[in-house]
Write a protein that holds these residues in place. Sequence first.
Motif, PDB file in Angstrom:
ATOM      1  N   LEU A 224       0.850  -1.194   0.000  1.00 31.08           N
ATOM      2  CA  LEU A 224       0.000   0.000   0.000  1.00 31.08           C
ATOM      3  C   LEU A 224       0.887   1.246   0.000  1.00 31.08           C
ATOM      4  N   TRP A 225       0.399   2.311  -0.634  1.00 33.80           N
ATOM      5  CA  TRP A 225       1.083   3.598  -0.496  1.00 33.80           C
ATOM      6  C   TRP A 225       0.043   4.704  -0.414  1.00 33.80           C
ATOM      7  N   SER A 226       0.416   5.762   0.288  1.00 38.77           N
ATOM      8  CA  SER A 226      -0.539   6.831   0.599  1.00 38.77           C
ATOM      9  C   SER A 226       0.067   8.202   0.350  1.00 38.77           C
ATOM     10  N   VAL A 227      -0.796   9.130  -0.029  1.00 41.38           N
ATOM     11  CA  VAL A 227      -0.413  10.548  -0.097  1.00 41.38           C
ATOM     12  C   VAL A 227      -1.540  11.355   0.545  1.00 41.38           C
ATOM     13  N   THR A 228      -1.171  12.464   1.159  1.00 43.11           N
ATOM     14  CA  THR A 228      -2.174  13.354   1.760  1.00 43.11           C
ATOM     15  C   THR A 228      -2.140  14.687   1.024  1.00 43.11           C
ATOM     16  N   VAL A 229      -3.286  15.052   0.467  1.00 42.98           N
ATOM     17  CA  VAL A 229      -3.359  16.227  -0.407  1.00 42.98           C
ATOM     18  C   VAL A 229      -4.189  17.320   0.272  1.00 42.98           C
ATOM     19  N   PRO A 230      -3.654  18.539   0.357  1.00 43.17           N
ATOM     20  CA  PRO A 230      -4.433  19.647   0.929  1.00 43.17           C
ATOM     21  C   PRO A 230      -5.319  20.325  -0.120  1.00 43.17           C
ATOM     22  N   PHE A 231      -6.515  20.662   0.289  1.00 42.10           N
ATOM     23  CA  PHE A 231      -7.471  21.345  -0.587  1.00 42.10           C
ATOM     24  C   PHE A 231      -7.926  22.642   0.071  1.00 42.10           C
ATOM     25  N   GLU A 232      -8.327  23.591  -0.774  1.00 45.09           N
ATOM     26  CA  GLU A 232      -8.829  24.881  -0.290  1.00 45.09           C
ATOM     27  C   GLU A 232     -10.234  25.118  -0.837  1.00 45.09           C
ATOM     28  N   LEU A 233     -11.060  25.732  -0.012  1.00 44.75           N
ATOM     29  CA  LEU A 233     -12.387  26.127  -0.473  1.00 44.75           C
ATOM     30  C   LEU A 233     -12.259  27.331  -1.408  1.00 44.75           C
ATOM     31  N   MET A 234     -13.049  27.344  -2.457  1.00 49.35           N
ATOM     32  CA  MET A 234     -13.173  28.544  -3.292  1.00 49.35           C
ATOM     33  C   MET A 234     -14.514  29.168  -2.934  1.00 49.35           C
ATOM     34  N   PRO A 235     -14.519  30.150  -2.034  1.00 46.08           N
ATOM     35  CA  PRO A 235     -15.794  30.709  -1.562  1.00 46.08           C
ATOM     36  C   PRO A 235     -16.409  31.645  -2.597  1.00 46.08           C
TER      37      PRO A 235
END
Lengths: 256, 134
Positions: A224-235
């Motif tokens: 198994l391999w994992s990545v953590t991706v940050p997201f931003e709201l577009m208000p």
Amino acid sequence: MTLRTLLGALGCIALLTLDVQAQWFNIKVGDTPRNADGTPNLRAPAPRTSDGKPDLSGVWHAQNGRFIGNLAGAAGITAPFQPWAEKVYKERVDNNGLERPSGQCLPKSVPDAMTLPPYPFKIVQTPKVTLMLFEIFVSYRQIHTDGRALPVERNPSWYGYSVGRWESDTFVVETVGLTDKHWLDDSGYPHTEALKITERIRRRDFGTMEIEFTFDDPKAYTKLWSVTVPFELMPDTELLEYVCENERDLPHMVGK
Amino acid sequence: MTRLLTGLAIAVLLVPSLLVAHHSFAAEFDSSKPVTVKGAVTKVEWTNPHIWIYVDQKEESSAVVAKWQCEMGSPNSLMRLGWRADSLKQGDQVTIDGTRAKDGSNTCNARTVRMADGRRMFAGSSEGVAPTRP
């Protein structure tokens, strides 16, 4: 990008910003918490649905383009390829991504329809199904939360089959049945139809969300391999339509 | 003024993220071949996946006209930066700085478009995001 290019961009914006109010680029959407000056308060707590679960609804985009460019590299890891998968990946990189499916207007999917910063996606959360509406190629995926199991018979498809459940404040999504024509990112990480993706989605506050993607595909990767991706709201904005109606690059694509 | 500053802030946030296209930049364009195309716009296609602008470039000291086609970013990306379908019109005199296609045709990926009045517009080039090894 050079500073000169950036300054050129800013000059352009300075001249054209007066038109930003037009269409649905800048509208006051829903119950957005606001600062005293009326701007969205992106540091406010994550909203909750009437049943107390975090509400993921909103228009989101990846915080940066690193994960679409190189999914594992952006996370600082080397993907644990099976030998054949490494060979395929190297061929794709050596050929400058000539065969990238989206270059032929074929869909992006999980996670590459989500990690593409210029093209946001909209989450619509309801009690029995959560929808992800992707701007790129005007496409969607459904994450069922009505208790159904993943299907045993799976006709491989571009978005596969997804079910979700809540573990405390984390929305856990399992997806199977993805076609092996799909690449995990623009650099060309391959997978087989045995792939299972688990997403652990957390809305940290009103303006930020983080998704840990775990890839389980023993036919293509040794573990198994994992990545953590940050997201931003577009208000205060909306998705735009993106139909791939005028593809003119293909005749000029040569690869290396 | 507030609106202007907000626009500038949005531009700073969005510009780096524009550098992604539906296709591979490096499979089509040669980053070692910068090109400048100068002439009159003959047609604009304001459509996804890319805006295409067509330019007639007159060769120096001759009546020969070279017909160029250059792609910009997608309408979606550029509209979020403030561009509109009528930002570029047939007959406009433009100077495009970009990158030439590998196949040798008069095709380019536009990095910036300079207008006759001196405005210099970011064009949403996808250069610089070629796949790299991990």
